[in-house]
Design an enzyme around this catalytic site. Structure first.
Site, short mmCIF file in Angstrom:
data_model
loop_
_atom_site.label_atom_id
_atom_site.label_comp_id
_atom_site.label_asym_id
_atom_site.label_seq_id
_atom_site.Cartn_x
_atom_site.Cartn_y
_atom_site.Cartn_z
N SER A 3 0.91 -1.27 0.05
CA SER A 3 -0.11 0.06 0.08
C SER A 3 0.88 1.33 -0.02
CB SER A 3 -0.91 0.14 1.29
OG SER A 3 -1.65 1.42 1.14
N ASP A 20 -8.11 2.81 -7.73
CA ASP A 20 -9.47 3.01 -7.51
C ASP A 20 -10.18 3.27 -8.48
OD1 ASP A 20 -8.90 2.59 -4.52
OD2 ASP A 20 -8.99 4.53 -4.30
N ARG A 74 -16.98 2.02 -3.21
CA ARG A 74 -16.82 1.87 -4.55
C ARG A 74 -17.54 0.70 -5.38
NH1 ARG A 74 -14.16 6.50 -4.96
NH2 ARG A 74 -12.45 6.96 -3.66
#
Length: 441
Positions: free
Chosen positions: A173, A320, A393
């Site tokens: 990450s 994303d 999302r």
């Protein structure tokens, strides 16, 4: 804040057209809040995102003794900086499922010292933080796991920093590197801080956001490509006075994809050519799929140019926004492949597995790899009840499966737990309804 029922039934939409004013960027909002809190001076933040994740950060800062005020009912805030030292040295902090809050706060609290516990919802306790903790403890901070090693909850106690060079893996990450970069100026009163990246760094555009904002708060970071970063001694965060939060580029992706799928034009305002967010590069993928895209300084517009073309691309830089492409692939002229998306596995849910499961409900043939998805569109998109996995999302992406309704008149889609959009875009379904000209219920 908008509250939805347990599920939302969306009707097929024939066309998408209109203008959407975007909410503020989550990535920019939470970084800006923490930097403003740590800075010397008072910061006026304009157009902060109103969402669960920013609420988590605001409440945590308040518990740490940071004073802030909301200006009326606007999304403008005044934050009074504490000049690198939180007034409260013992606190229990609830982090929800906000990675943009827990990771930078962990680093800042560990290097400044105190007695803190950080915990969140159950999914937060499944999201890895071990690489960040290892990097910090290696220089003398004192962070312990109170549950499973490598994951929150965390207990931070005062340590003794004995080194100013850190190393962190870059392939899990980018938020770990962001956290170290944001905490580094708190350690540079007398000595340079060096941060080394081990291996390849994913999601580089998010690091660009971090570096840009750190610079706005008066700190210069010297870099050697993506492999090492140096923060020179004697620097501290100083408020820029006023700062504006631009619109969320990830949220823009749903509306731009709607324009590309179902006619358009659809325009988003609040983000454009001048954006510091890497997710604006989402439009490059839409263009590869055949859409027509136009950009201004603070707006982007997309419209259909016929049937979308299938795409085979590396999405490491925009993980994303890449989720939107996975659903847009339902409308493509052949199989699409999304590559290098392994970071999806450690997001709000395992997004590769979740995306594959829900796309199959709609009739797609999906091949799921460790770090890729191959989506073969169905001849006709089926009616389905889409599970959202408490992932904002997932809910927003799958609203796109209601488009092009002329080909499948009568089919319906149900979104389970639509309330999860409150994490970043509480009014999402109203905004989507406006551009698709459909009622919600």
């Amino acid at each position: 804040m908008k509250h939805y029922p347990h599920y939302l039934d969306l009707k097929p939409a024939m066309h998408a057209k209109g203008v959407v004013r975007l909410p503020g960027s989550k990535s920019i909002s939470n970084r800006t809040l923490l930097l403003a809190a740590l800075a010397q001076g008072t910061t006026h933040i304009r157009d902060l995102l109103a969402s669960d994740d920013t609420h988590v950060m605001l409440m945590a800062l308040q518990k740490l003794g940071v004073k802030w005020e909301q200006i009326g009912e606007s999304q403008d805030y005044i934050v009074h900086g504490v000049d690198g030292s939180f007034p409260v040295h013992q606190a229990d902090l609830f982090m929800g499922n906000a990675g943009t809050a827990i990771r930078p706060l962990t680093a800042a609290l560990a290097v400044t010292g105190g007695d803190y516990t950080l915990h969140g919802v159950s999914r937060m306790h499944e999201r890895p933080i071990g690489d960040l903790v290892d990097a910090l403890n290696a220089i003398g901070t004192h962070i312990e796991y109170t549950g499973e090693p490598g994951y929150p909850p965390l207990h931070i106690q005062r340590g003794r920093i004995h080194a100013h060079e850190m190393s962190v893996r870059g392939n899990v990450s980018s938020q770990f590197l962001t956290a170290l970069l944001m905490a580094a100026p708190l350690m540079t009163r007398e000595q340079d801080v060096i941060i080394n990246v081990i291996g390849d760094l994913i999601s580089k555009p998010y690091i660009e956001i971090t570096l840009n904002l750190i610079q706005r708060f008066g700190v210069e970071v010297q870099r050697n490509g993506w492999q090492s970063f140096t923060i020179k001694a004697g620097q501290r965060y100083i408020s820029p006075g006023n700062i504006h939060v631009e619109g969320d580029a990830s949220s823009a992706s749903y509306f731009l994809a709607a324009g590309a799928i179902a006619g358009g034009p659809v325009r988003v305002e609040g983000v454009g050519r001048d954006s510091i967010q890497g997710d604006v590069r989402f439009v490059e993928a839409l263009e590869q799929m055949g859409a027509t895209v136009r950009m201004g300084d603070n707006w982007i517009e997309a419209e259909s140019n016929g049937v979308l073309r299938a795409i085979d691309a590396d999405f490491n830089h925009i993980p994303d926004a890449a989720m939107t492409i996975a659903v847009a692939a339902l409308y493509a002229d052949g199989p699409s492949i999304l590559r290098n998306i392994g970071s999806w596995r450690v997001k709000e849910t395992d997004r590769i597995s979740a995306m594959a499961t829900e796309l199959r409900k709609l009739g797609a043939i999906v091949e799921e790899g460790e770090d890729y998805l191959k989506v073969t569109p169905p001849a006709e998109i089926l009616s389905a009840a889409i599970d959202t996995y408490d992932d904002h999302r997932m809910a927003m992406c799958f609203s796109l499966a209601t488009l092009d309704g002329a080909a499948r008149r009568g089919n319906k889609e149900r979104i389970n737990d639509p309330q999860c959009v409150a994490k970043t875009f509480p009014e999402y379904f109203e905004a989507f309804a406006k551009v698709t000209e459909e009622s919600l219920f």
